[in-house]
Design an enzyme around this catalytic site. Sequence first.
Site, mmCIF file in Angstrom:
data_model
loop_
_atom_site.group_PDB
_atom_site.id
_atom_site.type_symbol
_atom_site.label_atom_id
_atom_site.label_comp_id
_atom_site.label_asym_id
_atom_site.label_seq_id
_atom_site.Cartn_x
_atom_site.Cartn_y
_atom_site.Cartn_z
ATOM 1 N N THR A 95 -4.154 -4.900 -3.664
ATOM 2 C CA THR A 95 -4.224 -4.407 -2.286
ATOM 3 C C THR A 95 -4.302 -5.616 -1.361
ATOM 4 O O THR A 95 -5.286 -6.371 -1.420
ATOM 5 C CB THR A 95 -5.462 -3.515 -2.084
ATOM 6 N N LYS A 170 -1.299 2.081 1.725
ATOM 7 C CA LYS A 170 -2.583 1.830 1.048
ATOM 8 C C LYS A 170 -3.695 1.616 2.086
ATOM 9 O O LYS A 170 -4.848 2.009 1.876
ATOM 10 C CB LYS A 170 -2.449 0.609 0.131
ATOM 11 N N LYS A 238 -13.028 -6.238 1.196
ATOM 12 C CA LYS A 238 -11.802 -7.030 1.417
ATOM 13 C C LYS A 238 -10.697 -6.149 1.999
ATOM 14 O O LYS A 238 -10.037 -6.505 2.977
ATOM 15 C CB LYS A 238 -11.386 -7.645 0.067
#
Length: 287
Positions: A95, A170, A238
Amino acid sequence: MTLKAAFIGLGAMGAPMAGHLKQHGLLYAVANRTQAKAEQLARELGVTAPATLAELAPQCDVIALCVTADADVLNTVEALAPHVRPGTIVIDHSTVDPETAKKAAARLKEVGAHFLDAPVSGGVEGAKNGKLSVMVGGDANVLERARPVLESYALRVTHLGDVGAGQATKAVNQVLVAGIAQAVCEGLALGEALGLDPERLIPTLGAGAAGNWFLEKRGATMLKNEFSVGFKLSLLHKDLGIVRGIAEKAGTSRSVVERSLADYAELMKQGHGDDDISGLIRLKRAH
Ligand code: NAD
């Protein structure tokens, strides 16, 4: 012709994904930042673990990555680029920022290779049982060539547009993941404080309008203070940093994102960064 694939990044997600590639007869080699980890999995699966990416790259048609963050993807692509054969497809399942995907694609284009951004959802369970949802950005014909690799560990493979569109999707997914975690952890902390029996509470909630994947998979374990499996909260932190930048540009609300960034930062400060995201319940309990 059978594709020869390699898998780089053998963590909670990557190791079981590589296992599915092996079961489908597609895995040729594995690699990881810690070479010992790659060698151990290579022995288990009966594949090779070349000492360098320079050695691995020219031998493969498809190279899949599931590493940690943006710099890891760009450094890996930089290490692969001089050594891949033209036509090689690099697929990134980590990701990262859509801009990182575009940089990786541009670098590989210089050497005649292709790139697909293909982040995944479905958790460690989805990786283990081969039922991930894969969100793909890039050229549709390249995706068709790479499809056997993706289908070895996916329940669903969706082409969403050009390079970056997978990571954009995402980012949306992670807003939902963060919001659901906020709601479930807060609700279950309340249930616990009210003395409700988890064995009846969780299936009852799950059978109605509040049912969801996170409650079903993590509800019981969080109430037992088991946070070792799953998705490290430092990784969601993150991801949400990336989402913040994207939402800022888009001008949309960030209330879930900002609250979750602050909460996960606090948990990391307390030394819980490697806990599953359900560790958020620690902050929801009465103090
Ligand atoms: P992890 O920390 O368990 O594993 C990451 C692995 O990548 C480690 O083995 C590490 O050594 C390796 N690695 C990191 N940088 C590398 C590099 N430069 N070169 C080679 N190897 C490198 O993490 P994970 O949970 O497997 O997550 C991996 C990625 O997938 C992350 O981007 C994460 O956000 C994403 N993701 C995780 C989940 C989940 O539920 N765990 C779900 C979807 C997506």
